[in-house]
Design a protein around this motif. Sequence first.
Motif, mmCIF file in Angstrom:
data_model
loop_
_atom_site.group_PDB
_atom_site.id
_atom_site.type_symbol
_atom_site.label_atom_id
_atom_site.label_comp_id
_atom_site.label_asym_id
_atom_site.label_seq_id
_atom_site.Cartn_x
_atom_site.Cartn_y
_atom_site.Cartn_z
ATOM 1 N N SER A 12 64.315 35.405 43.423
ATOM 2 C CA SER A 12 64.408 35.883 42.046
ATOM 3 C C SER A 12 65.871 36.107 41.646
ATOM 4 O O SER A 12 66.278 35.756 40.543
ATOM 5 N N SER A 13 66.660 36.692 42.541
ATOM 6 C CA SER A 13 68.078 36.923 42.260
ATOM 7 C C SER A 13 68.812 35.603 42.081
ATOM 8 O O SER A 13 69.668 35.475 41.203
ATOM 9 N N THR A 14 68.489 34.634 42.914
ATOM 10 C CA THR A 14 69.117 33.320 42.804
ATOM 11 C C THR A 14 68.783 32.683 41.463
ATOM 12 O O THR A 14 69.655 32.125 40.791
ATOM 13 N N ALA A 15 67.530 32.771 41.046
ATOM 14 C CA ALA A 15 67.120 32.219 39.753
ATOM 15 C C ALA A 15 67.829 32.943 38.609
ATOM 16 O O ALA A 15 68.271 32.308 37.638
ATOM 17 N N GLN A 16 67.956 34.270 38.717
ATOM 18 C CA GLN A 16 68.653 35.036 37.686
ATOM 19 C C GLN A 16 70.112 34.598 37.601
ATOM 20 O O GLN A 16 70.651 34.436 36.508
ATOM 21 N N LEU A 17 70.760 34.420 38.757
ATOM 22 C CA LEU A 17 72.159 33.992 38.761
ATOM 23 C C LEU A 17 72.302 32.602 38.155
ATOM 24 O O LEU A 17 73.257 32.349 37.404
ATOM 25 N N GLN A 18 71.375 31.711 38.454
ATOM 26 C CA GLN A 18 71.425 30.370 37.868
ATOM 27 C C GLN A 18 71.259 30.437 36.352
ATOM 28 O O GLN A 18 71.974 29.748 35.619
ATOM 29 N N ASP A 19 70.340 31.267 35.878
ATOM 30 C CA ASP A 19 70.153 31.443 34.434
ATOM 31 C C ASP A 19 71.412 32.014 33.789
ATOM 32 O O ASP A 19 71.840 31.548 32.727
ATOM 33 N N MET A 20 71.995 33.022 34.416
ATOM 34 C CA MET A 20 73.191 33.643 33.853
ATOM 35 C C MET A 20 74.359 32.666 33.842
ATOM 36 O O MET A 20 75.146 32.633 32.895
ATOM 37 N N TYR A 69 75.442 40.165 38.436
ATOM 38 C CA TYR A 69 76.437 39.156 38.094
ATOM 39 C C TYR A 69 77.854 39.670 38.335
ATOM 40 O O TYR A 69 78.697 38.960 38.895
ATOM 41 N N VAL A 70 78.113 40.908 37.953
ATOM 42 C CA VAL A 70 79.448 41.490 38.154
ATOM 43 C C VAL A 70 79.729 41.700 39.642
ATOM 44 O O VAL A 70 80.864 41.512 40.096
ATOM 45 N N VAL A 71 78.726 42.047 40.409
ATOM 46 C CA VAL A 71 78.919 42.199 41.859
ATOM 47 C C VAL A 71 79.297 40.859 42.489
ATOM 48 O O VAL A 71 80.106 40.811 43.420
ATOM 49 N N VAL A 72 78.760 39.769 41.974
ATOM 50 C CA VAL A 72 79.163 38.445 42.465
ATOM 51 C C VAL A 72 80.654 38.232 42.227
ATOM 52 O O VAL A 72 81.386 37.792 43.124
ATOM 53 N N ALA A 73 81.129 38.551 41.031
ATOM 54 C CA ALA A 73 82.563 38.417 40.735
ATOM 55 C C ALA A 73 83.388 39.327 41.627
ATOM 56 O O ALA A 73 84.447 38.935 42.133
ATOM 57 N N ALA A 74 82.905 40.547 41.851
ATOM 58 C CA ALA A 74 83.622 41.492 42.711
ATOM 59 C C ALA A 74 83.677 40.986 44.149
ATOM 60 O O ALA A 74 84.703 41.111 44.818
ATOM 61 N N LEU A 75 82.588 40.414 44.611
ATOM 62 C CA LEU A 75 82.539 39.889 45.975
ATOM 63 C C LEU A 75 83.510 38.719 46.157
ATOM 64 O O LEU A 75 84.240 38.659 47.145
ATOM 65 N N VAL A 76 83.541 37.808 45.195
ATOM 66 C CA VAL A 76 84.492 36.688 45.259
ATOM 67 C C VAL A 76 85.922 37.227 45.290
ATOM 68 O O VAL A 76 86.743 36.817 46.117
ATOM 69 N N SER A 77 86.224 38.141 44.397
ATOM 70 C CA SER A 77 87.558 38.726 44.347
ATOM 71 C C SER A 77 87.893 39.471 45.631
ATOM 72 O O SER A 77 89.008 39.364 46.153
ATOM 73 N N ALA A 78 86.930 40.220 46.162
ATOM 74 C CA ALA A 78 87.152 40.996 47.386
ATOM 75 C C ALA A 78 87.426 40.085 48.579
ATOM 76 O O ALA A 78 88.323 40.353 49.386
ATOM 77 N N VAL A 79 86.672 39.009 48.705
ATOM 78 C CA VAL A 79 86.870 38.082 49.824
ATOM 79 C C VAL A 79 88.240 37.414 49.724
ATOM 80 O O VAL A 79 88.984 37.348 50.708
#
Length: 190
Positions: free
Chosen positions: A4-12, A43-53
């Motif tokens: 479900s999270s993956t589908a939400q991210l794809q939609d966003m 969605y924002v946590v994805v951006a934070a994770l990319v930035s953090a890595v």
Amino acid sequence: MTRSSTAQLQDMFAQSTAVLARPSPQTFERFERRGGLPQALLYVVVAALVSAVIAAIFAPFHREVTVLGQFFGRLVSIPLQFFAFTGLVYFIGRSLFRGTGTYPEVAYSFALFYVPLSIVGTVIGIVPILGWLVSFVVLIAMVYFGYLAVQSSMNLRDTVSSVVTLVLSGLAYLVVGLLIGGMIARLFLR
């Protein structure tokens, strides 16, 4: 991550692509109610994770901050700053200009442009001289898309109320960012 999270991210991501390709309050209007706070947070946590890595990978080049400091600092500060900023947009737009949008609409609308632009800025920002230029271009783009998102999510169609809402929120965002950044830096400085 769940299916479900993956589908939400794809939609966003598809909605972000539409917002970036056809910037207008009407484009934001099409999507502002398709998500809420949980989706904006994801969605924002994805951006934070990319930035953090990326920050953790390049931490050895910055002697004053540890790898863990870079990683956790960004993982915590990016969502906090985002939600503080969008909360201020909502509060100022509603209090000063009688905006009629809801906070979930504001957060979701802003996430649609913030996440892809911040990821692009982070990834390209690692190149020394190019990073400064890209950061400036990303900042200008965020201001422009923020202006459109304020008009849509808060239903503030006139320029003055949209700009004042965005500027006051931006100033408060800087203060919050400095405070949070200072507290986190003290925890992780070598």
